[in-house]
Design an enzyme around this catalytic site. Structure first.
Site, PDB file in Angstrom:
ATOM      1  N   ARG A  55       0.850  -1.209   0.000  1.00  0.00           N
ATOM      2  CA  ARG A  55       0.000   0.000   0.000  1.00  0.00           C
ATOM      3  C   ARG A  55       0.879   1.250   0.000  1.00  0.00           C
ATOM      4  O   ARG A  55       0.556   2.247  -0.638  1.00  0.00           O
ATOM      5  CB  ARG A  55      -0.956   0.022   1.198  1.00  0.00           C
ATOM      6  CG  ARG A  55      -1.676   1.368   1.341  1.00  0.00           C
ATOM      7  CD  ARG A  55      -2.930   1.371   2.206  1.00  0.00           C
ATOM      8  NE  ARG A  55      -2.873   0.512   3.352  1.00  0.00           N
ATOM      9  CZ  ARG A  55      -2.176   0.747   4.468  1.00  0.00           C
ATOM     10  NH1 ARG A  55      -1.480   1.857   4.603  1.00  0.00           N
ATOM     11  NH2 ARG A  55      -2.172  -0.125   5.455  1.00  0.00           N
ATOM     12  N   TYR A 107     -15.568  17.943 -15.508  1.00  0.00           N
ATOM     13  CA  TYR A 107     -15.995  16.548 -15.590  1.00  0.00           C
ATOM     14  C   TYR A 107     -17.173  16.317 -14.627  1.00  0.00           C
ATOM     15  O   TYR A 107     -17.139  16.800 -13.482  1.00  0.00           O
ATOM     16  CB  TYR A 107     -14.797  15.663 -15.230  1.00  0.00           C
ATOM     17  CG  TYR A 107     -15.125  14.207 -15.154  1.00  0.00           C
ATOM     18  CD1 TYR A 107     -15.463  13.492 -16.302  1.00  0.00           C
ATOM     19  CD2 TYR A 107     -15.118  13.523 -13.936  1.00  0.00           C
ATOM     20  CE1 TYR A 107     -15.777  12.141 -16.240  1.00  0.00           C
ATOM     21  CE2 TYR A 107     -15.423  12.170 -13.864  1.00  0.00           C
ATOM     22  CZ  TYR A 107     -15.758  11.491 -15.014  1.00  0.00           C
ATOM     23  OH  TYR A 107     -16.068  10.158 -14.944  1.00  0.00           O
ATOM     24  N   ASP A 184      -6.690  19.848 -14.326  1.00  0.00           N
ATOM     25  CA  ASP A 184      -7.025  18.503 -14.807  1.00  0.00           C
ATOM     26  C   ASP A 184      -6.642  18.453 -16.283  1.00  0.00           C
ATOM     27  O   ASP A 184      -7.273  19.090 -17.127  1.00  0.00           O
ATOM     28  CB  ASP A 184      -8.521  18.244 -14.603  1.00  0.00           C
ATOM     29  CG  ASP A 184      -8.937  16.825 -15.013  1.00  0.00           C
ATOM     30  OD1 ASP A 184      -8.231  16.204 -15.833  1.00  0.00           O
ATOM     31  OD2 ASP A 184      -9.978  16.352 -14.525  1.00  0.00           O
ATOM     32  N   LYS A 209      -8.087   7.390 -19.302  1.00  0.00           N
ATOM     33  CA  LYS A 209      -8.285   7.952 -20.638  1.00  0.00           C
ATOM     34  C   LYS A 209      -6.994   7.830 -21.462  1.00  0.00           C
ATOM     35  O   LYS A 209      -6.554   6.733 -21.705  1.00  0.00           O
ATOM     36  CB  LYS A 209      -8.778   9.405 -20.511  1.00  0.00           C
ATOM     37  CG  LYS A 209      -9.845   9.603 -19.424  1.00  0.00           C
ATOM     38  CD  LYS A 209     -11.131   8.823 -19.663  1.00  0.00           C
ATOM     39  CE  LYS A 209     -12.070   8.778 -18.450  1.00  0.00           C
ATOM     40  NZ  LYS A 209     -12.317  10.016 -17.753  1.00  0.00           N
TER      41      LYS A 209
HETATM   42  C1  PLP Z   1     -12.810  10.462 -16.504  1.00  0.00           C
HETATM   43  C2  PLP Z   1     -12.394  11.759 -15.975  1.00  0.00           C
HETATM   44  C3  PLP Z   1     -12.167  11.948 -14.606  1.00  0.00           C
HETATM   45  C4  PLP Z   1     -12.417  10.859 -13.582  1.00  0.00           C
HETATM   46  O1  PLP Z   1     -11.562   9.775 -13.752  1.00  0.00           O
HETATM   47  P1  PLP Z   1     -11.912   8.253 -13.400  1.00  0.00           P
HETATM   48  O2  PLP Z   1     -10.662   7.540 -13.726  1.00  0.00           O
HETATM   49  O3  PLP Z   1     -13.091   7.848 -14.233  1.00  0.00           O
HETATM   50  O4  PLP Z   1     -12.269   8.201 -11.943  1.00  0.00           O
HETATM   51  C5  PLP Z   1     -11.723  13.198 -14.185  1.00  0.00           C
HETATM   52  N1  PLP Z   1     -11.534  14.205 -15.054  1.00  0.00           N
HETATM   53  C6  PLP Z   1     -11.747  14.059 -16.369  1.00  0.00           C
HETATM   54  C7  PLP Z   1     -11.520  15.220 -17.288  1.00  0.00           C
HETATM   55  C8  PLP Z   1     -12.195  12.844 -16.875  1.00  0.00           C
HETATM   56  O5  PLP Z   1     -12.421  12.719 -18.192  1.00  0.00           O
END
Ligand code: PLP
Length: 396
Positions: A55, A107, A184, A209
Site C-alpha cells: 500500500r 468533468y 485537470d 483515458k
Molecule cells: C474520466 C475523468 C475523470 C475521472 O476519472 P476516473 O478515472 O473515471 O475516476 C476526471 N476528469 C476528467 C476530465 C475525466 O475525463
C-alpha cells in the site's frame, strides 16, 4: 546495464525508457508484475530493499510514477486508484471550512464530488464560467484551491493557465493567502501540454483515458514539484489507501509508452473531422481547440505542443435531442459509450449521459445543450472515421 536517464531526450524516448529499468537479476527488458504485498526484512524495521508493504509503495507503481513525473516535467508523481480518487485526495488534503473555485464545465464526477461530497467535510465550491474573468471577484479569505479543466468538458473551452496563476499571485501578494492551482490535464495528456510549466501547482489525470489509452484500466495520477505538497499528499494516500493495483500500474505504464503516437494520430484525425463537421449543413457549431476559428486558439498555440487540438470534439447538430440520438445511434465505428481517450473512437450525448447529473439550466449556461454530441477520436484510419460520420449524418 543501466539506462541513461539524465540526457535531454525527446518525449517519445522518455515515454519508453524513463522508469523502465532492465531487471538486474534476469535481464528482462520489460519489468515483471510485482504482486507481493509484503517485503522481507533482515532485522526488525530493516527491509532488504526499499519496499515494506505494497500500500505504501510497489515497484510497478513507482516505475509508472517516475515515468509520468518525467513526462509532466514534475519532480514527483503519485498514482491512484482512479481519476476520481485523485480529486478526492486533493480535496481531502484541505482543512475544514475551505473554499474552492472551479471552472463551471468540469468533468461530471468532479462536479458531483464538489457539490455532494466535499460539502459533507466542510469544503464549499463556487463554479464560475470563465476563470480568467470571474476568479478575482470570487476569491474569499478561506479560498484554498482553484480547479481548472482545460480544454473543458464537453465544450472544449481553453483557459490561459498563466493568466489564472497571475491572478492568484496578485491575490497572495495582497492578502498573504496562498491558493493552490490544480489543472485537470486528462483531455490533452502530457504529450500535448504540461500545466506545471504554466504555473499549476498540481496536474492531475484520469489515467483511464489517454495515458493508459486502451480502455482496460481505471486509474488516476497527479504530479507536483513542491516537496512539502508531495509529502502531504503521499502521506494522505497511504493513510486512505486509494492505490492502484500492481497489474493496473503495469498496464498503464505499457500504455504510456505509446502515448505520443496515439495522441498525435488522434489529433490529426480529429482536426480533419472537425473541419468536415464545420462545413456540414446539419451541424450548427463545432468546438475543437485545433481549429483556427476556436475562440481561444491563441492560447492553444501557447499551451499546446505544435498547436495540437487533441482527440476530443463536440458539436451541436440541427434537429435537437432527437437528431443527436439518431446520429449517435447510427455510427458504426464510433461506439456509443461514455469515456474517452482510448484507441477506439467513442461517441456520446453529454446532456443525458456524462453530464446528466447537472441541472439543465446550469448545464445549458455552460453550452451543454440537448443537441450537443461529444466524440473521442480514436486511432483508426482517418478516412474510415470520416466516412462513418458522413453516413450517420445522412440518416439524421
Ligand atoms: C474520466 C475523468 C475523470 C475521472 O476519472 P476516473 O478515472 O473515471 O475516476 C476526471 N476528469 C476528467 C476530465 C475525466 O475525463
Amino acid at each position: 546495464m543501466t539506462k541513461d536517464q539524465t540526457t535531454n531526450y525527446g518525449f517519445g524516448t522518455n515515454a519508453i525508457h524513463v522508469g523502465a529499468p532492465i531487471d538486474p537479476h534476469t535481464g528482462a527488458v520489460i519489468e515483471p508484475v510485482s504482486l507481493s504485498t509484503t517485503f522481507a526484512q533482515s532485522e526488525p524495521s530493516k527491509p532488504l530493499g526499499i519496499y515494506e508493504y505494497s500500500r505504501s509503495a510497489n515497484p510497478n507503481r513507482d516505475n509508472f510514477e517516475i515515468a509520468v513525473a518525467k513526462l509532466e516535467n514534475a519532480k514527483y508523481a503519485l498514482a491512484l486508484a482512479s481519476g476520481s480518487a485523485t480529486t478526492a485526495l486533493i480535496i481531502q488534503s484541505l482543512p475544514v471550512n475551505s473554499h474552492i473555485v472551479s471552472s463551471g464545465d468540469v468533468y461530471g464526477g468532479t462536479h458531483r464530488y464538489f457539490t455532494k461530497v466535499a460539502n459533507t467535510h466542510g469544503v464549499e465550491a463556487t463554479f464560475v464560467g470563465d476563470l480568467v474573468k470571474d476568479l478575482k471577484s470570487n476569491l474569499r479569505e478561506n479560498t484554498k484551491l482553484v480547479w481548472l479543466e482545460t480544454p473543458s468538458n464537453p465544450t472544449l473551452k481553453v483557459t490561459n493557465i498563466n493568466k489564472v496563476k497571475e491572478i492568484l499571485n496578485e491575490h497572495e501578494s495582497v492578502t498573504g493567502n496562498k491558493v493552490l492551482l490544480v489543472v485537470d490535464n486528462t483531455f490533452l495528456s502530457p504529450y500535448i501540454s504540461n500545466p506545471l510549466n504554466f504555473g499549476a501547482d498540481i496536474v492531475i489525470h484520469s489515467v483511464t483515458k489517454y495515458i493508459n489509452g486502451h480502455s482496460d484500466v481505471v486509474m488516476g495520477v497527479l504530479a507536483v514539484n513542491d516537496d512539502e505538497l508531495h509529502e502531504k499528499l503521499r502521506f494522505l494516500q497511504n493513510a486512505i489507501g486509494s492505490i492502484p493495483s500492481p497489474f493496473d500500474s503495469w498496464l498503464a505504464h505499457r500504455g504510456l509508452k505509446t502515448l505520443h503516437l496515439r495522441v498525435k494520430q488522434a489529433s490529426e484525425s480529429a482536426l480533419k473531422i472537425a473541419e468536415y463537421l464545420s462545413s456540414h449543413s446539419k451541424v450548427s457549431l463545432v468546438n475543437y481547440p485545433g481549429l483556427k476559428t476556436h475562440e481561444n486558439h491563441d492560447v492553444v498555440l501557447k499551451q499546446h505542443r505544435n498547436g495540437l487540438g487533441g482527440g476530443m470534439i463536440s458539436f451541436r447538430i440541427n434537429g435537437g435531442a432527437q437528431a443527436a440520438s439518431v446520429f449517435t445511434s447510427s455510427t458504426k465505428l464510433f461506439t456509443l459509450a461514455e469515456s474517452l481517450g482510448g484507441i477506439e473512437s467513442l461517441i456520446e450525448v453529454p446532456a443525458i449521459m456524462t453530464h446528466g447529473g447537472i441541472p439543465k439550466a446550469e448545464r445549458e449556461s455552460n453550452g451543454v445543450y440537448d443537441d450537443l454530441v461529444r466524440i473521442s477520436v480514436g486511432i483508426e484510419e482517418t478516412d474510415d472515421l470520416l466516412a462513418d460520420i458522413e453516413q450517420a449524418l445522412e440518416r439524421v
